[in-house]
Enzyme design. Structure first.
Site, mmCIF file in Angstrom:
data_model
loop_
_atom_site.group_PDB
_atom_site.id
_atom_site.type_symbol
_atom_site.label_atom_id
_atom_site.label_comp_id
_atom_site.label_asym_id
_atom_site.label_seq_id
_atom_site.Cartn_x
_atom_site.Cartn_y
_atom_site.Cartn_z
ATOM 1 N N GLY A 1 0.801 -1.221 0.000
ATOM 2 C CA GLY A 1 0.000 0.000 0.000
ATOM 3 C C GLY A 1 0.834 1.271 0.000
ATOM 4 C CE LYS B 1 4.182 16.370 -3.042
ATOM 5 N NZ LYS B 1 4.501 15.020 -2.572
#
Ligand SMILES: NC(=O)c1ccc[n+]([C@@H]2O[C@H](COP(=O)([O-])OP(=O)(O)OC[C@H]3O[C@@H](n4cnc5c(N)ncnc54)[C@H](OP(=O)(O)O)[C@@H]3O)[C@@H](O)[C@H]2O)c1
Length: 418
Positions: free
Chosen positions: A180, A198
């Site tokens: 995950g 970013k």
């Protein structure tokens, strides 16, 4: 203050949780309760906060009691239209959405200014790390010459595991997906686009102007192999995906690339899903911010810090200077690096060619050879402009008939001086 959350996924539900868990602390800090009135979600039922659930955005827009809206839906549309409409109604807006901030941030700041409210986006870069506020407010008096960071936890987790386990990229990505830590479609992370967005936001904050993440040269980590890590390890170095911006007078340099970095670099020890952002200022010197760059509660905590700022500045625009003027980023070819290159064959009969194309006259070739391998070796070139390096690779391959299997950039020449 009554607020609404738009988008009740990982971060939206995290914000509701932080507001619930820390409500007394918040009330003490801002002098009034922060009350969640609505949650906008496209699903019909949400396990918690069901009484607040609405599906119709206009309820939030038209409710004069709502003074602040948190946008955690993600994507550019309809997030942009919703946030714009809220700002135009004089509602403060807080977002964690880097795609929205990268594409429309300066426009939304201008709209906020026009309507005497605020648009905050601390959580859009570095999750729980307060990098936007640090750059914009705390280092307002600095000439920031460099900002370089590990800003994507997924890629950093993969690279850390490749180094620690001696594993290759594909198997490490598959394991990260199973656990995950990586999305089923991991492209945005591993191809560097998340870091590029970013990086564009950080360059905008440092310069006060706009830049497009599409203009930032971006390479991901798909081509990094366990052999690259073995060579870097022999040098006592490691490989990290870095987003970097440099300002030299009125020139801006920005790129997102995997780089070989030495132990002396504070980013060397930023491992696993952690993020680190190194900031260099003309008076400040070098400093580094470190922490969880993503995740439900760390990111929600950054959103809540923006909510606090909005409550404290509820009657005024807080004055973030982000103009709509575009800056141009210098081409990648004008950046200078050394390169860790992996060359086909053994080095004995091509020492002169290597010196001709990759080393300065007075440099000595220090080949790196892995035990039991005579099909390739590696070396670190002297510093050269990327444009020259690319030409030299072509000419070297043509002259010697040897391939350069792979190269990874390493420390840039001017990073110590600025
Ligand atoms: N997760 C992190 O660690 C992290 C860290 C920093 C920043 N962020 C940013 O924060 C934002 C949210 O991320 P997340 O991880 O919370 O995503 P998420 O779990 O997918 O949550 C987004 C939620 O918004 C809902 N939504 C989408 N469109 C909507 C609409 N038009 N109206 C109302 N609800 C809508 C989605 O519903 P459906 O699921 O039904 O589509 C989902 O429940 C993104 O921009 C992300 O880049 C995330």
């Amino acid at each position: 203050m009554k607020i609404a959350i738009m988008g009740y996924g990982t971060i939206g539900s995290g914000v509701a949780e932080v507001l619930r868990v820390n409500q007394d602390i918040l009330q003490k800090k801002v002098g009034e309760p922060v009350e969640l009135k609505y949650v906008l979600d496209i699903r019909d039922s949400i396990p918690e906060d069901n009484d607040k659930l609405i599906n119709d955005f206009s309820i939030i827009k038209d409710d004069e009691e709502i003074k602040l809206v948190v946008e955690t839906m993600g994507g550019i549309h309809p997030a942009y239209e919703f946030v714009k409409a809220c700002l135009e109604s004089g509602k403060h807006c807080v977002t964690s959405n880097k795609a929205l901030v990268d594409a429309c941030g300066s426009k939304l700041v201008a709209i906020a200014k026009e309507h005497n409210c605020n648009f905050y986006f601390e959580a859009s870069v570095g999750g729980g790390i307060p990098v936007i506020r640090t750059i914009y407010h705390n280092y307002a008096g600095e000439n920031l010459t460099e900002i370089t960071g590990i800003m994507n936890g997924t890629t950093n987790y993969i690279l850390t595991n490749m180094r620690e386990k001696g594993a290759d990229f594909d198997e490490t990505l598959a394991e990260a997906q199973r656990l995950g830590y990586a999305e089923r479609d991991p492209s945005s992370d591993i191809d560097g686009f998340d870091t590029s967005r970013k990086t564009a936001i950080l360059l905008s904050m440092a310069s006060g102007n706009r830049c497009r993440h599409e203009d930032i040269y971006t390479e991901g980590i798909r081509n990094i192999s366990k052999l690259d890590f073995l060579y870097a390890g022999k040098l006592g170095m490691t490989i990290k995906l870095l987003g970097s911006v440099h300002q030299i007078e009125d020139q801006y340099f920005a790129y997102v690339v995997p780089m070989v970095i030495p132990k002396s670099d504070p980013l060397f020890s930023v491992d696993g899903v952690f993020n680190g952002i190194r900031i260099v200022g003309n008076c400040l010197g070098t400093t580094m911010l470190y922490g969880m760059g993503a995740g439900k509660l760390p990111t929600a905590s950054a959103v809540v810090s923006d909510i606090i700022a909005a409550v404290r500045h509820q009657n005024e625009f807080q004055g973030i200077g982000w103009s709509e003027k575009m800056i141009s980023i210098e081409p990648m070819s004008s950046n200078a690096f050394s390169y860790l290159i992996r060359v086909e064959g053994t080095y004995d009969d091509i020492v002169d060619d290597i010196k001709e194309f990759f080393l300065n006259e007075d440099s000595v070739l220090s080949p790196i050879v892995l035990d039991g391998r005579n099909d390739e070796f590696a070396l670190v070139t002297d510093i050269m402009f990327e444009g020259d390096f690319m030409e030299n690779v072509k000419e070297f391959e043509a002259k010697t008939g040897r391939r350069i299997f792979h190269f990874i950039r390493t420390k840039k020449d001017n990073s110590d001086d600025i």
